[in-house]
Design an enzyme around this catalytic site. Sequence first.
Site, mmCIF file in Angstrom:
data_model
loop_
_atom_site.group_PDB
_atom_site.id
_atom_site.type_symbol
_atom_site.label_atom_id
_atom_site.label_comp_id
_atom_site.label_asym_id
_atom_site.label_seq_id
_atom_site.Cartn_x
_atom_site.Cartn_y
_atom_site.Cartn_z
ATOM 1 C CG ASN A 9 -12.193 -1.063 -38.571
ATOM 2 O OD1 ASN A 9 -12.950 -0.228 -38.079
ATOM 3 N ND2 ASN A 9 -12.037 -1.207 -39.878
ATOM 4 C CE LYS A 39 -14.447 -3.565 -41.211
ATOM 5 N NZ LYS A 39 -14.466 -4.291 -42.463
ATOM 6 C CG HIS A 80 -11.070 0.469 -43.850
ATOM 7 N ND1 HIS A 80 -12.024 -0.080 -44.657
ATOM 8 C CD2 HIS A 80 -10.645 -0.518 -43.028
ATOM 9 C CE1 HIS A 80 -12.171 -1.356 -44.329
ATOM 10 N NE2 HIS A 80 -11.349 -1.643 -43.347
ATOM 11 C CD GLU A 92 -15.291 -1.634 -44.804
ATOM 12 O OE1 GLU A 92 -15.469 -0.983 -43.758
ATOM 13 O OE2 GLU A 92 -15.068 -2.866 -44.803
ATOM 14 C CD GLU A 103 -7.734 -3.757 -43.437
ATOM 15 O OE1 GLU A 103 -8.013 -4.471 -42.473
ATOM 16 O OE2 GLU A 103 -8.427 -2.798 -43.804
ATOM 17 N N GLY A 157 -14.023 -9.095 -44.658
ATOM 18 C CA GLY A 157 -15.411 -9.454 -44.367
ATOM 19 C C GLY A 157 -15.929 -10.619 -45.194
ATOM 20 C CB SER A 186 -11.202 -12.971 -43.134
ATOM 21 O OG SER A 186 -12.262 -12.444 -43.915
HETATM 22 P P1 PGA Z 1 -12.621 -8.140 -41.330
HETATM 23 O O1 PGA Z 1 -12.325 -6.596 -41.592
HETATM 24 O O2 PGA Z 1 -11.677 -8.603 -40.261
HETATM 25 O O3 PGA Z 1 -14.053 -8.196 -40.916
HETATM 26 O O4 PGA Z 1 -12.361 -8.854 -42.640
HETATM 27 C C1 PGA Z 1 -11.013 -6.091 -41.551
HETATM 28 C C2 PGA Z 1 -11.024 -4.616 -41.865
HETATM 29 O O5 PGA Z 1 -11.764 -4.206 -42.775
HETATM 30 O O6 PGA Z 1 -10.314 -3.824 -41.238
#
Ligand code: PGA
Length: 254
Positions: free
Chosen positions: A9, A11, A98, A100, A170, A176, A216
């Site tokens: 992803n 983003k 997601h 976000e 998640e 993140g 992460s």
């Molecule tokens: P990350 O993000 O691996 O940077 O923690 C995962 C995601 O939001 O899909």
Amino acid sequence: MRLQIAAANWKMNATLEEAKSLLSKLAEFDSSTLPNHHKVIVSVPFPYLMLAKEYLGKKHGFMVAAQNCYNQPKGAFTGEVSALMLSSINVDAVLIGHSERREYFSESNEMLAQKVNIALENELTPVFCCGEPLSIREANTQNEYVAKQLKESLYHLSPEQLMQVVIAYEPIWAIGTGRTASDEQAQEMHAFIRAELAKQYGQELANEISILYGGSVKGSNSIGLFSQPDVDGGLVGGASLNADEFIQIIQSLS
Ligand code: PGA
């Protein structure tokens, strides 16, 4: 045998030049030896979808995904992108819900149910994201929280439709932040999600659904996470922006 999936992803990252560089490194990776139950999904920003198809479209085991689509078929929705547009350029999958999107764009469980529907109608694989914020984890009510997300966005689907869905768990506190869920925490929630699906759709169907862990995931922790019996791969943000590390994560699928 259920699919084990490494999903990138990106983003809102990468210029065109950076995108080309990442895609060409992924294109160079020899995926011909990936077993048929190992898949790679690369979710890129909208402007790079056709490019990603050019680089990866014919590559064994690879799929290209969008990071979102709108919940309406077409019309006066300036700035939005429809599932039909994505399927018309041969995109394979789409991330839905997601955290976000839920947080910054106020996407509700109800709206996400519509997005899942419209993705399926257009033959896109929905990668449905769920997961709890830190406050819910601290109150130890994460199971109820995730069960509600599944119920309100997925349980209207027929068994045949649910079979097309990939789930990504998640925990928001792990996204993140560098703070990964432990292997045991991931396994515990994944087993819970599968048990919930089994209650609704039967064990046989629940056993066929891929449940990815996200938050992460790195080259250094993917083997431990992916070796858990109910963890069927990962949805990878930050670490997917480094081709070598993402390839290492692909290679740790079990
Ligand atoms: P990350 O993000 O691996 O940077 O923690 C995962 C995601 O939001 O899909």
